[in-house]
Design an enzyme around this catalytic site. Structure first.
Site, PDB file in Angstrom:
ATOM      1  N   SER A 194       0.877  -1.052   0.030  1.00  0.00           N
ATOM      2  CA  SER A 194      -0.027   0.162   0.155  1.00  0.00           C
ATOM      3  C   SER A 194       0.864   1.281   0.111  1.00  0.00           C
ATOM      4  O   SER A 194       2.290   1.253   0.471  1.00  0.00           O
ATOM      5  CB  SER A 194      -0.689  -0.014   1.213  1.00  0.00           C
ATOM      6  OG  SER A 194      -1.580   1.274   1.633  1.00  0.00           O
ATOM      7  N   TYR A 210      -2.129  -0.744  10.588  1.00  0.00           N
ATOM      8  CA  TYR A 210      -1.920  -1.021   8.873  1.00  0.00           C
ATOM      9  C   TYR A 210      -0.454  -0.798   8.429  1.00  0.00           C
ATOM     10  O   TYR A 210      -0.002  -1.688   7.635  1.00  0.00           O
ATOM     11  CB  TYR A 210      -2.947  -0.247   8.309  1.00  0.00           C
ATOM     12  CG  TYR A 210      -3.070  -0.533   6.927  1.00  0.00           C
ATOM     13  CD1 TYR A 210      -3.894  -1.739   6.476  1.00  0.00           C
ATOM     14  CD2 TYR A 210      -2.991   0.432   6.161  1.00  0.00           C
ATOM     15  CE1 TYR A 210      -4.128  -1.988   5.293  1.00  0.00           C
ATOM     16  CE2 TYR A 210      -3.347  -0.030   4.690  1.00  0.00           C
ATOM     17  CZ  TYR A 210      -3.831  -1.160   4.210  1.00  0.00           C
ATOM     18  OH  TYR A 210      -4.216  -1.246   2.790  1.00  0.00           O
ATOM     19  N   LYS A 263       2.286  -3.059   6.008  1.00  0.00           N
ATOM     20  CA  LYS A 263       2.382  -2.769   4.753  1.00  0.00           C
ATOM     21  C   LYS A 263       4.074  -2.345   4.663  1.00  0.00           C
ATOM     22  O   LYS A 263       4.608  -2.623   3.683  1.00  0.00           O
ATOM     23  CB  LYS A 263       1.510  -1.605   4.445  1.00  0.00           C
ATOM     24  CG  LYS A 263      -0.097  -2.278   4.120  1.00  0.00           C
ATOM     25  CD  LYS A 263      -0.114  -3.463   3.453  1.00  0.00           C
ATOM     26  CE  LYS A 263      -1.736  -3.806   3.310  1.00  0.00           C
ATOM     27  NZ  LYS A 263      -1.771  -4.747   2.271  1.00  0.00           N
TER      28      LYS A 263
HETATM   29  P1  NAD Z   1     -11.453  -5.889  -0.187  1.00  0.00           P
HETATM   30  O1  NAD Z   1     -12.149  -6.221   1.150  1.00  0.00           O
HETATM   31  O2  NAD Z   1     -12.468  -5.617  -1.274  1.00  0.00           O
HETATM   32  O3  NAD Z   1     -10.869  -7.460  -0.604  1.00  0.00           O
HETATM   33  C1  NAD Z   1      -9.867  -8.045   0.277  1.00  0.00           C
HETATM   34  C2  NAD Z   1     -10.152  -9.497   0.178  1.00  0.00           C
HETATM   35  O4  NAD Z   1      -9.541 -10.142   0.880  1.00  0.00           O
HETATM   36  C3  NAD Z   1     -11.670 -10.069   0.493  1.00  0.00           C
HETATM   37  O5  NAD Z   1     -12.295 -10.703  -0.377  1.00  0.00           O
HETATM   38  C4  NAD Z   1     -11.416 -10.689   1.777  1.00  0.00           C
HETATM   39  O6  NAD Z   1     -12.441 -11.558   1.923  1.00  0.00           O
HETATM   40  C5  NAD Z   1     -10.253 -11.244   1.714  1.00  0.00           C
HETATM   41  N1  NAD Z   1      -9.582 -11.702   2.863  1.00  0.00           N
HETATM   42  C6  NAD Z   1      -9.617 -10.854   4.133  1.00  0.00           C
HETATM   43  N2  NAD Z   1      -9.111 -11.638   5.343  1.00  0.00           N
HETATM   44  C7  NAD Z   1      -8.621 -12.870   4.532  1.00  0.00           C
HETATM   45  C8  NAD Z   1      -7.943 -13.978   4.985  1.00  0.00           C
HETATM   46  N3  NAD Z   1      -7.510 -14.273   6.128  1.00  0.00           N
HETATM   47  N4  NAD Z   1      -7.508 -15.103   4.089  1.00  0.00           N
HETATM   48  C9  NAD Z   1      -7.763 -14.855   2.768  1.00  0.00           C
HETATM   49  N5  NAD Z   1      -8.452 -13.966   2.079  1.00  0.00           N
HETATM   50  C10 NAD Z   1      -8.949 -12.681   3.313  1.00  0.00           C
HETATM   51  O7  NAD Z   1     -10.256  -4.849  -0.006  1.00  0.00           O
HETATM   52  P2  NAD Z   1      -9.110  -4.323  -1.068  1.00  0.00           P
HETATM   53  O8  NAD Z   1      -9.055  -3.202  -0.783  1.00  0.00           O
HETATM   54  O9  NAD Z   1      -9.572  -5.132  -2.479  1.00  0.00           O
HETATM   55  O10 NAD Z   1      -7.883  -5.084  -0.489  1.00  0.00           O
HETATM   56  C11 NAD Z   1      -6.834  -5.919  -1.050  1.00  0.00           C
HETATM   57  C12 NAD Z   1      -5.517  -5.655  -0.883  1.00  0.00           C
HETATM   58  O11 NAD Z   1      -5.331  -4.228  -1.346  1.00  0.00           O
HETATM   59  C13 NAD Z   1      -5.154  -5.562   0.961  1.00  0.00           C
HETATM   60  O12 NAD Z   1      -4.021  -6.090   1.066  1.00  0.00           O
HETATM   61  C14 NAD Z   1      -5.343  -3.865   1.096  1.00  0.00           C
HETATM   62  O13 NAD Z   1      -4.506  -3.832   2.308  1.00  0.00           O
HETATM   63  C15 NAD Z   1      -4.611  -3.273  -0.093  1.00  0.00           C
HETATM   64  N6  NAD Z   1      -4.708  -2.047  -0.342  1.00  0.00           N
HETATM   65  C16 NAD Z   1      -6.108  -1.549  -0.494  1.00  0.00           C
HETATM   66  C17 NAD Z   1      -6.302  -0.176  -0.854  1.00  0.00           C
HETATM   67  C18 NAD Z   1      -7.800   0.459  -1.040  1.00  0.00           C
HETATM   68  O14 NAD Z   1      -7.813   1.682  -1.121  1.00  0.00           O
HETATM   69  N7  NAD Z   1      -8.824  -0.339  -1.286  1.00  0.00           N
HETATM   70  C19 NAD Z   1      -5.184   0.517  -1.021  1.00  0.00           C
HETATM   71  C20 NAD Z   1      -4.151   0.124  -0.599  1.00  0.00           C
HETATM   72  C21 NAD Z   1      -3.592  -1.247  -0.502  1.00  0.00           C
END
Ligand code: NAD
Length: 271
Positions: free
Chosen positions: A141, A154, A158
């Site tokens: 992230s 968080y 990261k």
């Molecule tokens: P999201 O909640 O839409 O998707 C995350 C997915 O991970 C979900 O389908 C959830 O069921 C799954 N998950 C959660 N815990 C789990 C576990 N223990 N084992 C297996 N699966 C699990 O959120 P997202 O934003 O798509 O997140 C995806 C990645 O992107 C994450 O690592 C998050 O930290 C990172 N991220 C997101 C953003 C943002 O703005 N959305 C920004 C930077 C980084």
């Protein structure tokens, strides 16, 4: 070998593939000709996402090493090889440090950091053994590159994902490996991350965070992020940046660190 060969006709695994960025990556990989297995803890959304995009689905809890091993065994048995792994599953929990409990840290680090460690230790040897041009993408992230209030748990996860990814990428490069590693450092993406509590096990249950879980910024479409990931795999990029406008925040942190070094150098010169 052309760069495109790293994606087309390859076998890919995407964790957290039932939603958000993982689903966007899975869709983009599928459109680029890869066979994709999406893996997720949430069974209902996993099954419907897989049916919609034509992917295979395997349930996994990335915080559990045995569960990740079982995912890898299933994919290997089904396809005989694994070329691309996206260690993407993650949860968000933003709160001031004074409100964060040990359970919060255990949950966030368990999924975001241990999920990537489990993914690397389980899949990297298989990719090295079974693929002639493998690639691993770890989702960190922008919170892995700069500091901000509310981010203690968080950002701890990261920053560590960035460190693990950079280190292994360097080691593989030095060894002349055919396998490489990218680290994805997104800013805001339009996903279900603000509702991460839905996947929180009782063993690490805590109060829902009071802080707004969606920081301000330009929210991207997850599918667009997926396309950037496919391009980066093809290009062999170490860092996958989604929000170039956030460079000043990263520079600001680096400038503060550099200033401390310069002050230390000055202090050494002063008798
Ligand atoms: P999201 O909640 O839409 O998707 C995350 C997915 O991970 C979900 O389908 C959830 O069921 C799954 N998950 C959660 N815990 C789990 C576990 N223990 N084992 C297996 N699966 C699990 O959120 P997202 O934003 O798509 O997140 C995806 C990645 O992107 C994450 O690592 C998050 O930290 C990172 N991220 C997101 C953003 C943002 O703005 N959305 C920004 C930077 C980084």
């Amino acid at each position: 070998m052309t760069a495109a060969d790293r994606v087309a006709n390859r076998i890919a695994v995407v964790t957290g593939g039932a939603s958000g960025i993982g689903l966007g990556i899975a869709e983009a990989l599928t459109a680029a000709g890869a066979t994709v297995v999406i893996a997720d803890i949430e069974e209902g959304p996993l099954a419907s996402a897989a049916a919609r995009i034509g992917a295979d689905a395997v349930r996994v809890d990335v915080s559990d090493a045995a569960s990740v091993q079982s995912l890898a065994d299933t994919v290997r048995e089904r396809f005989g090889r694994i070329d691309i792994v996206c260690n993407n599953a993650g949860v968000g929990h933003l709160a001031p440090f004074s409100d964060l409990t040990l359970a919060d840290f255990r949950w966030v680090l368990g999924v975001n950091l241990w999920g990537v460690i489990h993914g690397m230790s389980t899949f990297l040897p298989i990719v090295q053994e079974t693929s002639d041009a493998g690639w691993i993408v770890n989702t960190a992230s922008m919170a892995g590159l700069f500091d901000a209030p509310g981010m203690a748990a968080y950002a701890a996860s990261k920053f560590a994902v960035v460190a693990v990814s950079e280190t292994i990428a360097q080691e593989l490069e030095l060894a002349g490996s055919a396998v490489g590693v990218s680290v994805l450092v997104p800013g805001l993406v339009n996903t279900a991350i603000a509702n991460s509590e839905r996947n929180r096990p009782d063993a690490v249950r805590g109060a829902p965070p009071q802080l707004d879980q969606i920081p301000p910024g330009r929210a991207l479409d997850p599918r667009h992020v997926g396309e950037l990931v496919v391009e980066a795999i093809r290009a062999g990029d170490r860092y996958i940046v989604t929000h170039p406008e956030m460079l000043p925040i990263v520079r600001d942190r680096h400038a503060r660190i550099e200033a401390a070094f310069e002050a230390a150098a000055l202090a050494e010169q002063t008798p």
